[in-house]
Design a protein around this motif. Structure first.
Motif, PDB file in Angstrom:
ATOM      1  N   ASP A 135       0.824  -1.214   0.000  1.00 53.52           N
ATOM      2  CA  ASP A 135       0.000   0.000   0.000  1.00 53.52           C
ATOM      3  C   ASP A 135       0.854   1.259   0.000  1.00 53.52           C
ATOM      4  N   ARG A 182       1.983   1.715  -3.576  1.00 50.00           N
ATOM      5  CA  ARG A 182       0.897   2.269  -4.402  1.00 50.00           C
ATOM      6  C   ARG A 182       0.749   3.775  -4.175  1.00 50.00           C
ATOM      7  N   ARG A 183       0.771   4.176  -2.918  1.00 50.20           N
ATOM      8  CA  ARG A 183       0.627   5.603  -2.587  1.00 50.20           C
ATOM      9  C   ARG A 183       1.771   6.404  -3.207  1.00 50.20           C
TER      10      ARG A 183
END
Length: 142
Positions: free
Chosen positions: A37, A40-41
């Motif tokens: 995550d 992705r950010r």
């Protein structure tokens, strides 16, 4: 001079940090993502020319992260860091659009050349249009 910015992710975070330190010594600006995550950010910021991706043995490899990388940062090149026993993973990742791979353990000069070559190729390829990214079927299910 254009500096190569690299996002490094490996399920073995200590290894990812080591790779980032080595690349930083070679002149690349590196950031390590500890979790998918986080990667992705960071990819969504558009600030990276290369995404260096790897999966250690043990937990399942987050292959959906490669799909996200193509969707979130279509301009960024992707290089897979592959261990000797991960031939199937390498094939799966090539099918998902990885630009290149490098076998671990790797020669640092070879890694620097691959990062520079992938970044250069990606600079020469125009990014897909917004319409292409938002087309039906381009949604990342992960």
């Amino acid at each position: 001079m254009w500096m190569t910015s690299v996002l490094v992710f490996d399920t073995d975070t200590a290894f990812a940090r080591h790779v980032a330190e080595l690349l930083g010594g070679g002149g690349s600006a590196c950031v390590v993502a500890a979790e998918p995550d986080d990667a992705r950010r960071l990819l969504a910021t558009g600030g990276f020319s290369v995404f260096l991706f790897g999966c250690a043995e043990g937990p399942p490899c987050p292959l959906g992260l490669l799909d996200s990388a193509r969707r979130l940062a279509p301009h960024a090149g992707v290089i897979l860091m592959v261990r000797p026993d991960q031939v199937r993973l390498s094939i799966q990742c090539m099918k998902r659009g990885v630009d290149d791979d490098i076998l671990i353990p790797f020669d640092m000069d070879c890694m620097l050349r691959k990062v520079a070559a992938v970044a250069q190729r990606r600079r020469l390829v125009p990014p897909p249009s917004v319409a292409d990214r938002d087309a039906p079927g381009s949604h990342d299910p992960s």
